[in-house]
Design a protein around this motif. Sequence first.
Motif, PDB file in Angstrom:
ATOM      1  N   PHE A   9      67.847  68.400 -25.829  1.00 18.22           N
ATOM      2  CA  PHE A   9      67.253  67.015 -25.925  1.00 18.22           C
ATOM      3  C   PHE A   9      66.133  67.018 -24.884  1.00 18.22           C
ATOM      4  CE2 PHE A   9      71.570  65.810 -27.130  1.00 18.22           C
ATOM      5  CZ  PHE A   9      71.129  65.574 -28.355  1.00 18.22           C
ATOM      6  N   GLU A  10      65.598  67.955 -24.296  1.00 14.92           N
ATOM      7  CA  GLU A  10      64.343  68.071 -23.484  1.00 14.92           C
ATOM      8  C   GLU A  10      63.382  67.791 -24.197  1.00 14.92           C
ATOM      9  OE1 GLU A  10      64.227  71.529 -21.382  1.00 14.92           O
ATOM     10  OE2 GLU A  10      65.915  70.976 -19.702  1.00 14.92           O
ATOM     11  N   VAL A  11      62.367  67.043 -23.442  1.00 20.97           N
ATOM     12  CA  VAL A  11      61.181  66.528 -24.326  1.00 20.97           C
ATOM     13  C   VAL A  11      59.888  67.275 -23.768  1.00 20.97           C
ATOM     14  CG1 VAL A  11      59.579  64.590 -24.695  1.00 20.97           C
ATOM     15  CG2 VAL A  11      62.079  64.114 -24.812  1.00 20.97           C
ATOM     16  N   ILE A  12      59.899  67.588 -22.818  1.00 18.70           N
ATOM     17  CA  ILE A  12      58.590  68.147 -22.068  1.00 18.70           C
ATOM     18  C   ILE A  12      58.364  69.467 -22.433  1.00 18.70           C
ATOM     19  CG2 ILE A  12      59.718  69.086 -19.765  1.00 18.70           C
ATOM     20  CD1 ILE A  12      56.613  67.153 -20.258  1.00 18.70           C
ATOM     21  N   ASP A  13      59.448  70.403 -22.906  1.00 16.80           N
ATOM     22  CA  ASP A  13      59.234  71.541 -23.449  1.00 16.80           C
ATOM     23  C   ASP A  13      58.367  71.581 -24.919  1.00 16.80           C
ATOM     24  OD1 ASP A  13      61.285  70.718 -24.679  1.00 16.80           O
ATOM     25  OD2 ASP A  13      62.280  72.568 -25.046  1.00 16.80           O
ATOM     26  N   LYS A  14      58.382  70.084 -25.416  1.00 14.66           N
ATOM     27  CA  LYS A  14      57.503  70.144 -26.713  1.00 14.66           C
ATOM     28  C   LYS A  14      56.333  69.453 -26.560  1.00 14.66           C
ATOM     29  CE  LYS A  14      62.301  69.313 -28.798  1.00 14.66           C
ATOM     30  NZ  LYS A  14      62.869  69.554 -27.488  1.00 14.66           N
ATOM     31  N   GLU A  15      55.991  69.063 -25.303  1.00 20.03           N
ATOM     32  CA  GLU A  15      54.708  68.505 -25.175  1.00 20.03           C
ATOM     33  C   GLU A  15      53.619  69.497 -24.816  1.00 20.03           C
ATOM     34  OE1 GLU A  15      53.688  65.159 -25.416  1.00 20.03           O
ATOM     35  OE2 GLU A  15      55.487  65.308 -26.642  1.00 20.03           O
ATOM     36  N   PRO A  64      57.641  54.469 -26.850  1.00 20.54           N
ATOM     37  CA  PRO A  64      58.898  53.854 -26.172  1.00 20.54           C
ATOM     38  C   PRO A  64      59.957  54.796 -25.957  1.00 20.54           C
ATOM     39  CG  PRO A  64      58.498  52.725 -28.610  1.00 20.54           C
ATOM     40  CD  PRO A  64      57.295  53.892 -28.220  1.00 20.54           C
ATOM     41  N   TYR A  65      60.029  56.092 -26.642  1.00 22.62           N
ATOM     42  CA  TYR A  65      61.306  56.912 -26.593  1.00 22.62           C
ATOM     43  C   TYR A  65      60.827  58.172 -26.061  1.00 22.62           C
ATOM     44  CZ  TYR A  65      63.273  53.617 -30.067  1.00 22.62           C
ATOM     45  OH  TYR A  65      63.636  52.586 -30.662  1.00 22.62           O
ATOM     46  N   ILE A  66      59.495  58.685 -26.348  1.00 26.78           N
ATOM     47  CA  ILE A  66      58.998  59.871 -25.602  1.00 26.78           C
ATOM     48  C   ILE A  66      58.652  59.730 -24.123  1.00 26.78           C
ATOM     49  CG2 ILE A  66      57.502  61.761 -25.925  1.00 26.78           C
ATOM     50  CD1 ILE A  66      57.670  61.372 -29.002  1.00 26.78           C
ATOM     51  N   GLY A  67      57.812  58.583 -24.192  1.00 27.21           N
ATOM     52  CA  GLY A  67      57.195  58.310 -22.926  1.00 27.21           C
ATOM     53  C   GLY A  67      58.040  58.194 -21.464  1.00 27.21           C
ATOM     54  N   PRO A  68      59.042  57.490 -21.652  1.00 27.33           N
ATOM     55  CA  PRO A  68      59.979  57.516 -20.438  1.00 27.33           C
ATOM     56  C   PRO A  68      60.782  58.692 -20.365  1.00 27.33           C
ATOM     57  CG  PRO A  68      60.421  55.661 -21.859  1.00 27.33           C
ATOM     58  CD  PRO A  68      59.618  56.391 -22.655  1.00 27.33           C
ATOM     59  N   ILE A  70      59.204  61.874 -20.904  1.00 26.25           N
ATOM     60  CA  ILE A  70      58.358  62.608 -20.365  1.00 26.25           C
ATOM     61  C   ILE A  70      58.261  62.404 -18.849  1.00 26.25           C
ATOM     62  CG2 ILE A  70      55.871  63.242 -20.267  1.00 26.25           C
ATOM     63  CD1 ILE A  70      55.526  62.739 -23.088  1.00 26.25           C
ATOM     64  N   LEU A  71      58.347  61.099 -18.565  1.00 28.67           N
ATOM     65  CA  LEU A  71      58.288  60.394 -17.071  1.00 28.67           C
ATOM     66  C   LEU A  71      59.323  60.867 -16.392  1.00 28.67           C
ATOM     67  CD1 LEU A  71      56.676  58.789 -15.084  1.00 28.67           C
ATOM     68  CD2 LEU A  71      58.119  56.809 -15.879  1.00 28.67           C
ATOM     69  N   ASN A  72      60.591  60.878 -16.920  1.00 28.13           N
ATOM     70  CA  ASN A  72      61.635  61.476 -16.253  1.00 28.13           C
ATOM     71  C   ASN A  72      61.587  63.011 -16.129  1.00 28.13           C
ATOM     72  OD1 ASN A  72      64.477  61.363 -15.260  1.00 28.13           O
ATOM     73  ND2 ASN A  72      65.286  61.763 -17.159  1.00 28.13           N
ATOM     74  N   GLU A  73      61.345  63.580 -17.045  1.00 26.29           N
ATOM     75  CA  GLU A  73      61.450  65.297 -16.781  1.00 26.29           C
ATOM     76  C   GLU A  73      60.211  65.693 -15.988  1.00 26.29           C
ATOM     77  OE1 GLU A  73      62.194  67.166 -20.557  1.00 26.29           O
ATOM     78  OE2 GLU A  73      63.394  65.506 -21.278  1.00 26.29           O
ATOM     79  N   ALA A  74      58.783  65.186 -16.444  1.00 28.78           N
ATOM     80  CA  ALA A  74      57.689  65.720 -15.667  1.00 28.78           C
ATOM     81  C   ALA A  74      57.188  65.018 -14.457  1.00 28.78           C
ATOM     82  CB  ALA A  74      56.697  65.905 -16.860  1.00 28.78           C
ATOM     83  N   GLY A  75      57.610  63.596 -14.499  1.00 29.65           N
ATOM     84  CA  GLY A  75      57.138  62.736 -13.263  1.00 29.65           C
ATOM     85  C   GLY A  75      55.603  62.262 -13.438  1.00 29.65           C
ATOM     86  N   ARG A  76      55.317  61.362 -12.491  1.00 28.25           N
ATOM     87  CA  ARG A  76      54.242  60.407 -12.696  1.00 28.25           C
ATOM     88  C   ARG A  76      52.896  61.375 -12.503  1.00 28.25           C
ATOM     89  NH1 ARG A  76      54.988  54.739 -12.093  1.00 28.25           N
ATOM     90  NH2 ARG A  76      57.339  54.657 -10.898  1.00 28.25           N
ATOM     91  N   GLY A  77      52.986  62.550 -11.931  1.00 27.69           N
ATOM     92  CA  GLY A  77      51.616  63.436 -11.863  1.00 27.69           C
ATOM     93  C   GLY A  77      51.248  64.035 -13.314  1.00 27.69           C
ATOM     94  N   TYR A  78      52.136  64.348 -14.228  1.00 28.54           N
ATOM     95  CA  TYR A  78      51.840  64.463 -15.502  1.00 28.54           C
ATOM     96  C   TYR A  78      51.037  63.563 -16.263  1.00 28.54           C
ATOM     97  CZ  TYR A  78      52.235  66.490 -20.296  1.00 28.54           C
ATOM     98  OH  TYR A  78      52.024  66.957 -21.526  1.00 28.54           O
TER      99      TYR A  78
END
Length: 108
Positions: A9-15, A64-68, A70-78
């Motif tokens: 379910f990781e998202v950041i690897d798809k971004e 609303p689903y992807i944004g949080p 990404i924030l959780n996995e990559a952080g605010r710096g992303y």
Amino acid sequence: MPRMLTMIFEVIDKEPSLLNVWALFLLVGATGFLLCRLHRACLGLTLPIAVLLSLGYLTELHDPYIGPAILNEAGRGYFLLSYVAMSIALLLPVTGALIPRLKRRQLR
């Protein structure tokens, strides 16, 4: 949650990576800068392209689903570095269009 399920379910690897984000927006911005230096009317072409790319990327970041996720996995710096890259892509064509005008004013 088991590690195997979190990997599915990781998202950041798809971004796109930050390197890809910066490369895209710097390419768009630099191309716009050079075109607008040649002729100011190119701003009407390059700025909408930069705006549309930025809006497309922003909708993904603020979904609303992807944004949080990404924030959780990559952080605010992303998010912060993505905003900076988008801003540069928007400001470079405008700067390129203004430079010849400023040079003409200095010559007077």
